[in-house]
Design an enzyme around this catalytic site. Structure first.
Site, short mmCIF file in Angstrom:
data_model
loop_
_atom_site.label_atom_id
_atom_site.label_comp_id
_atom_site.label_asym_id
_atom_site.label_seq_id
_atom_site.Cartn_x
_atom_site.Cartn_y
_atom_site.Cartn_z
N ALA A 82 2.76 5.56 -6.91
CA ALA A 82 2.99 5.09 -5.54
C ALA A 82 3.47 3.65 -5.51
O ALA A 82 3.30 2.90 -6.47
CB ALA A 82 1.70 5.22 -4.73
N LYS A 83 4.06 3.27 -4.38
CA LYS A 83 4.44 1.89 -4.10
C LYS A 83 3.76 1.48 -2.79
O LYS A 83 3.44 2.32 -1.96
CB LYS A 83 5.96 1.76 -3.91
CG LYS A 83 6.76 2.01 -5.16
CD LYS A 83 8.24 1.81 -4.88
CE LYS A 83 9.06 2.02 -6.13
NZ LYS A 83 10.49 1.83 -5.86
N GLY A 84 3.59 0.20 -2.61
CA GLY A 84 3.03 -0.29 -1.35
C GLY A 84 4.02 -0.12 -0.22
O GLY A 84 5.21 -0.34 -0.39
N VAL A 85 3.54 0.28 0.94
CA VAL A 85 4.43 0.48 2.09
C VAL A 85 3.95 -0.28 3.32
O VAL A 85 4.45 -0.07 4.41
CB VAL A 85 4.58 1.98 2.45
CG1 VAL A 85 5.28 2.72 1.34
CG2 VAL A 85 3.25 2.62 2.78
N GLY A 86 3.02 -1.19 3.16
CA GLY A 86 2.42 -1.87 4.30
C GLY A 86 3.39 -2.61 5.19
O GLY A 86 3.21 -2.65 6.39
N GLU A 87 4.43 -3.22 4.65
CA GLU A 87 5.35 -3.99 5.48
C GLU A 87 6.80 -3.56 5.29
O GLU A 87 7.70 -4.23 5.76
CB GLU A 87 5.19 -5.48 5.18
CG GLU A 87 3.83 -6.00 5.59
CD GLU A 87 3.68 -7.49 5.37
OE1 GLU A 87 4.63 -8.14 4.90
OE2 GLU A 87 2.60 -8.00 5.69
#
Length: 127
Positions: A82-87
């Site tokens: 996974a990758k971060g998707v917060g912003e």
């Protein structure tokens, strides 16, 4: 007025696709607000719009159609791929809106928000 936004994001492996769609969708809404309505007004170091009565954030009727597409690449070094998707949704949205205005009006407005008053100022009122 923004009519529709298509957001395509490389998320690695979407462990919780519904949550990822929600994160990107919410980020796009924040990016639209950042581009068009949100802006702190200061005079001599004092904030002149300190409440939500004066600082315009988007509400449900202001939100255009948002079409989210996730690009998955499970060969990613993040946890479970996974990758971060917060912003992710916020970052490109304001620039895309600024570029659309530039494309339509042939004028580059150097600061946000891109409100009607500022558009009239930079186009010399020729809109």
């Amino acid at each position: 007025k923004v009519i529709k936004v298509t957001a395509v994001h490389d998320v690695g492996k979407a462990i919780n696709p519904t949550g990822v769609y929600g994160q990107v969708h919410g980020g796009v809404v924040q990016g639209i607000g950042y581009a068009l309505t949100e802006g702190i007004i200061q005079q001599e170091g004092k904030v002149l719009n300190p409440s939500f009565l004066d600082y315009k954030i988007l509400s449900a009727p202001d939100i255009p159609e948002i079409d989210v597409h996730l690009v998955e690449d499970s060969d990613n070094p993040g946890p479970f791929g996974a990758k971060g998707v917060g912003e992710q949704g916020i970052i490109p949205t304001a620039g895309a809106i600024a570029n659309a205005i530039n494309n339509a009006l042939k004028v580059r407005i150097p600061d946000l928000p891109l409100n009607p008053e500022k558009i009239l100022k930079y186009t010399g009122g020729l809109v």
